[in-house]
Motif scaffolding. Sequence first.
Motif, PDB file in Angstrom:
ATOM      1  N   ALA A 145       0.266   9.755   3.486  1.00 24.76           N
ATOM      2  CA  ALA A 145       1.120   8.662   3.040  1.00 24.76           C
ATOM      3  C   ALA A 145       2.555   9.113   2.821  1.00 24.76           C
ATOM      4  O   ALA A 145       3.499   8.341   2.998  1.00 24.76           O
ATOM      5  N   GLN A 146       2.723  10.364   2.429  1.00 28.78           N
ATOM      6  CA  GLN A 146       4.072  10.884   2.179  1.00 28.78           C
ATOM      7  C   GLN A 146       4.892  10.958   3.461  1.00 28.78           C
ATOM      8  O   GLN A 146       6.121  10.977   3.417  1.00 28.78           O
ATOM      9  N   ARG A 156       4.184   2.448   2.992  1.00 30.13           N
ATOM     10  CA  ARG A 156       3.803   2.747   1.615  1.00 30.13           C
ATOM     11  C   ARG A 156       3.953   1.523   0.727  1.00 30.13           C
ATOM     12  O   ARG A 156       3.133   1.261  -0.145  1.00 30.13           O
ATOM     13  N   THR A 195       1.033  -0.281  -1.520  1.00 33.87           N
ATOM     14  CA  THR A 195       1.296  -0.415  -2.953  1.00 33.87           C
ATOM     15  C   THR A 195       1.260  -1.871  -3.378  1.00 33.87           C
ATOM     16  O   THR A 195       0.709  -2.217  -4.436  1.00 33.87           O
TER      17      THR A 195
END
Length: 298
Positions: free
Chosen positions: A179-180, A187, A191
């Motif tokens: 995800a980073q 993202r 979220t």
Amino acid sequence: MPDYPIYAYKEVLDDEFPFKVEIRNPQNMNRSSHAHEHLQLCYMMSGTCLHWAAGEQYVLTKGDLFSIPPFLEHRLGPRDAMDFVMIQIDFMPHAINESFRDLARMQTFVDFAYIQPLISETDLMPKMALPAAAQAEVEHLLNDILAEWERQEDGFRIAIKADLLKFLVIAGRQYKRHAQTQRQHARQKVTQHREAFHDAVAYMETHYDEDLHLEEMAAKALMAPSYFSHMLRLVRGKSYIEYLSAVRIQASMELLEGTDLNVTEIAAKVGYNHISHFNRTFKKHTGVTPGDFRRHRP
């Protein structure tokens, strides 16, 4: 109703130990669209194939790990004449009992296994390409699980649970790294869906006195009703009806202990229109009637 079958977990898994592991290849893959009540995690051991999920097509290759959450339509298909070997794990959370309660609070695992695959956008692919070191670790665990499942010697369930938990933790850690590297938009979408679910739960916990309906709460969570109820069971340990009842009964216990309101007034204040329904639900949760609970308060 969808035009594809949705399998209840009891149709394909043993109720006492709802777990199964299989090796998939071009000869035994499921080419028909379907969905199921349980969670499915798949890992590509070798080769390549096609996967359709939520109306999108994805190419899977060696080292890819992907998740099929409950009630998501999907199917496999061949890619030209290429061969493949895929390990498929099907299970319900209670297969590993209370150990899953901690894992359910592992945000990155829930995002990967239960939320991201629901968002059918091309930049939110419901799979991860594992690095070489993680591939080796995952393949070792999967081979151990396959061996235990095939032999089924004394203690095989305990051994499978231990390996499965390790596998799920690795999946969550790898997704965090994955995800980073995703674009900010990706993202934000994951979220947003996660926060929508928790907002819906918070609404239930603060508006329990209202006439709440599953369909309305699911819409707040950006989920289908059946999936929202499943997520509640995963994260809170109860279905929609069970959790709403638990919240209401907890509020009624506080009113019984802290106020002089009569039982009928309290029932109305916590969302019950019929006193008989409230009394039955209260006794089911506490083992005593509201009147007996009040009489025996400290």
